[in-house]
Design an enzyme around this catalytic site. Sequence first.
Site, PDB file in Angstrom:
ATOM      1  N   SER A  89     112.511 -62.957 -22.730  1.00 57.79           N
ATOM      2  CA  SER A  89     111.696 -62.523 -24.121  1.00 57.79           C
ATOM      3  C   SER A  89     112.745 -61.690 -25.015  1.00 57.79           C
ATOM      4  O   SER A  89     113.506 -61.095 -26.191  1.00 57.79           O
ATOM      5  CB  SER A  89     110.514 -61.755 -24.762  1.00 57.79           C
ATOM      6  OG  SER A  89     110.707 -59.873 -23.729  1.00 57.79           O
TER       7      SER A  89
ATOM      8  N   GLY B 112      97.789 -43.936 -16.092  1.00 54.51           N
ATOM      9  CA  GLY B 112      96.933 -43.479 -17.059  1.00 54.51           C
ATOM     10  C   GLY B 112      96.486 -43.688 -17.738  1.00 54.51           C
ATOM     11  O   GLY B 112      96.089 -42.142 -18.868  1.00 54.51           O
ATOM     12  N   VAL B 113      96.183 -44.576 -17.987  1.00 55.37           N
ATOM     13  CA  VAL B 113      95.362 -45.267 -19.025  1.00 55.37           C
ATOM     14  C   VAL B 113      93.365 -45.443 -18.666  1.00 55.37           C
ATOM     15  O   VAL B 113      92.975 -45.023 -19.156  1.00 55.37           O
ATOM     16  CB  VAL B 113      95.831 -46.555 -19.710  1.00 55.37           C
ATOM     17  CG1 VAL B 113      96.920 -46.886 -20.283  1.00 55.37           C
ATOM     18  CG2 VAL B 113      95.781 -47.445 -18.491  1.00 55.37           C
ATOM     19  N   GLY B 114      93.542 -44.298 -17.044  1.00 53.51           N
ATOM     20  CA  GLY B 114      91.872 -44.541 -16.781  1.00 53.51           C
ATOM     21  C   GLY B 114      90.952 -45.650 -16.594  1.00 53.51           C
ATOM     22  O   GLY B 114      90.417 -45.390 -16.259  1.00 53.51           O
ATOM     23  N   LYS B 115      92.406 -46.446 -15.261  1.00 54.96           N
ATOM     24  CA  LYS B 115      91.770 -47.283 -15.254  1.00 54.96           C
ATOM     25  C   LYS B 115      91.206 -47.009 -13.466  1.00 54.96           C
ATOM     26  O   LYS B 115      90.221 -47.346 -13.437  1.00 54.96           O
ATOM     27  CB  LYS B 115      92.759 -48.308 -14.023  1.00 54.96           C
ATOM     28  CG  LYS B 115      93.919 -49.066 -15.345  1.00 54.96           C
ATOM     29  CD  LYS B 115      95.053 -50.062 -14.546  1.00 54.96           C
ATOM     30  CE  LYS B 115      95.483 -49.450 -13.598  1.00 54.96           C
ATOM     31  NZ  LYS B 115      96.862 -48.257 -14.702  1.00 54.96           N
ATOM     32  N   THR B 116      91.624 -46.160 -12.592  1.00 59.40           N
ATOM     33  CA  THR B 116      90.933 -45.407 -11.615  1.00 59.40           C
ATOM     34  C   THR B 116      89.671 -44.866 -12.195  1.00 59.40           C
ATOM     35  O   THR B 116      87.974 -44.682 -11.686  1.00 59.40           O
ATOM     36  CB  THR B 116      91.788 -45.092 -10.226  1.00 59.40           C
ATOM     37  OG1 THR B 116      92.991 -45.531 -10.494  1.00 59.40           O
ATOM     38  CG2 THR B 116      91.086 -44.086  -9.330  1.00 59.40           C
TER      39      THR B 116
ATOM     40  N   LYS C 150     103.839 -54.502 -26.142  1.00 51.06           N
ATOM     41  CA  LYS C 150     105.215 -54.320 -27.751  1.00 51.06           C
ATOM     42  C   LYS C 150     105.332 -53.569 -28.882  1.00 51.06           C
ATOM     43  O   LYS C 150     105.798 -52.964 -29.404  1.00 51.06           O
ATOM     44  CB  LYS C 150     106.125 -55.483 -27.370  1.00 51.06           C
ATOM     45  CG  LYS C 150     106.702 -56.541 -26.034  1.00 51.06           C
ATOM     46  CD  LYS C 150     106.811 -57.058 -26.177  1.00 51.06           C
ATOM     47  CE  LYS C 150     107.246 -58.177 -25.170  1.00 51.06           C
ATOM     48  NZ  LYS C 150     107.916 -59.674 -24.694  1.00 51.06           N
TER      49      LYS C 150
ATOM     50  N   GLY D 188      96.744 -52.410 -16.405  1.00 47.94           N
ATOM     51  CA  GLY D 188      97.272 -51.780 -17.319  1.00 47.94           C
ATOM     52  C   GLY D 188      98.417 -50.812 -16.918  1.00 47.94           C
ATOM     53  O   GLY D 188      98.970 -50.617 -15.676  1.00 47.94           O
ATOM     54  N   PRO D 189      99.181 -50.155 -17.951  1.00 43.81           N
ATOM     55  CA  PRO D 189     100.164 -49.172 -17.735  1.00 43.81           C
ATOM     56  C   PRO D 189      99.716 -47.963 -16.235  1.00 43.81           C
ATOM     57  O   PRO D 189      98.386 -47.478 -16.662  1.00 43.81           O
ATOM     58  CB  PRO D 189     101.143 -48.722 -18.977  1.00 43.81           C
ATOM     59  CG  PRO D 189     100.473 -49.526 -19.459  1.00 43.81           C
ATOM     60  CD  PRO D 189      98.664 -50.490 -19.009  1.00 43.81           C
TER      61      PRO D 189
END
Length: 771
Positions: A677, A357-361, A720, A354-355
């Site tokens: 796209s 800053g979305v909380g992956k770590t 998108k 994911g992008p």
Amino acid sequence: MHDEKKIPRTLPVLVNPSLVLFPFMIMPLIVADPEKIAVVDFALTHDKSLGLFLQKENQESEEVEVYEYGTAASIIKMVRNKDGSLSILLQGNSRVRIERIIQHEPILMVEVESLSERTDDTPKIQALRKIALELLETVANESNLPGKEFLPSIKQIPQTSRVADLIAENTDIRILEKQDILSTLDLVFRLEKLNKYLADLIKQLQLENRIRSNVELEMSEDQRKYYLREQLMAIRKELGESDEVEQEIESWEEKIKKANLPVHVLEAAEDELSKMKTMQPASSEYSVIRNYLEWIVNIPWSKKTKDNYNLDKIDKILTKDHYGLEKAKERIIEFIAVKKLRQEVKGPILCFVGPPGVGKTSIGRSVARALNRNFIRMSLGGVHDEAEIRGHRRTYIGAMPGKIITELKRAGSSNPIFMLDEIDKLGRDFRGDPASALLEVLDPEQNFSFVDHYINLPYDLTDVMFITTANSLSTIPQPLLDRMEIIEFSSYVEEEKIEIARRYLIPREIENNGIKKTHVTMSKSALQEIIRYYVKEAGVRSLQRTIGTVMRKIARKVAEGDETLIKVTDKNIKDYLGFRKFSAEMKNRKPEVGITTGLAWTSFGGEILFCEAIKMPGKGAIKLTGQLGKVMQESAQIALSYLQSNHKKYNIAPETFTDNSLHIHFPAGAIPKDGPSAGVTLTTTIASLLMNKKVKHDIAMTGEITLLGKVLPIGGLREKILAAKRAGIHQVLVPFENQDSIEELPDYIKAGMTIEFAKNVDEILQKVLID
């Protein structure tokens, strides 16, 4: 003596900690130290003379100290080596004594007195000479010295002083004993000392030979080791160091016993320890084995933490720590449920994509806390060397295990949560391919016997729960991607960001800046203002930094004595953050000819993309700007070719294509753009320009086109649509074959959005062009 060379009064000093040169002897020497090279260069530029003096041990002063007596020598040959060192051949000329030191820097210079040798022979000197020659013969018989070959030639030398020096130079008496002989000017005393030292040497050689003679020529491997140890102990006893070594060996035996090692590891450790017993502590191999045993004993081969299988408690912890991320939480709880029912289950390899800053770590830490496991985080960004994963072989100087084993040792358990951050940013070069090294680590069918090059023993990684993170899957090698279960983390919508800020970010920044909840409140309208006009991101990292900026300004007021409650709203947010950084992208736009709103997906989330086109007199050329990749450039060519082949259908005069040139531009020119796209966006822009019809500005579109005008499906729809929503666009046009992807989207994303589908270019142009 007439053949002595005249010795200068002033000599540069070549200091050596382990060599004594006697007069009239020739000695080869390699000089690598810059200070010593400077001494040799000085001597070569003058009369090739220098003084060779033995360095004193255990010096207390910072300056080098040497013995008073040394040898004046001449450089008879010098060769400069490729590595910068010098190979020189020295010939001793005369004993010298230092009268005074002239200088210490840059080289040591001394004033010396040349000492003449005694030439007369008395009966006592003759008797001592005879004894010395007999002792030399005994030394030659007891050792491997080539004494028998040069013994006859020594006997022919008439000068007894030279005989004494020659014997001292060519036997294995200690270095300080050689210095003592060099310093003794009286020939009688010199010969007496030489005979004493030769007698001591003979005793030592006889002791060694006695030990060897007790060992049978043909013996078993165990007997051979036993006798070698006996011999080593006898040598250590003579050197007075047996107690210290024995204590260390006993200490290692105790550590290995307590470590509860698997059988194959225990055998390897005992084998290394048996090698260690036969070595001198000063040898380099001894320290290599010691370091290896240190790793073997401290790696957690079978030490585990007890898992928490309370699913309700785990769910509460994950929900408390993170808002949203339902897919990731659900998969983790599924793994724990299976583990609870089947105790032995191989650790899954999850990949959070994911992008930023979305909380992956951060969710990795929460999983470790929920499971009651230790947490390891290892960043793979920029790692180029395979040895960072697998370690170096022990044959290399300074070898170490790789990061996998190192981090497991630091964690202290064999079942941690192991987070491999930024796996999409691995590199590769001449040092190997780290991604290939990770194939074994991240394969549940293979990692039960992971072998680190340094440890060189199989280690079981099946109990480790690996979690990898990435911003994009496109740069991860396919074999590595195949071993991981992908869990996508999407961008946050505005409502989610507001909730995350209220639950986590604001309390955290209040605490970080040393203020209290009674000092500040931040309204929902203020958060909306920040999210819409001050930060532009898929995650919440910039949002946290911006909230931190507000809190720091409030902290200053509190520090200055203002204790009143400060209310931050959309009305006064400008006082803390200044003017808006971003404007509403669609606010001032209106339908125009040759301008279309497209949608793009990047590793940082979704973006809206405006496409502009103009025509000018020319010969049918097409110019593309905005840092477009090859795929996007080809999409523009396809769009132009489709419209030119269907000019009758769209009422475009054929000469429009041949008498004009087109310039197509995507703003934000500094950002690279690529992908298929944008095909429908490019086609609509060119069609609008050539048909002179305006394009509805409040419809965003995405899709790939073919030469026949068909609209093909694309990826990244969730991101998108979120990008369109953030920009204030409520109508989106997507390929017909993406219907299933749209139905999978959560209702809160589709809320307020009109999503239409198109199978071909005709349907798109009918919906977006204004007559």
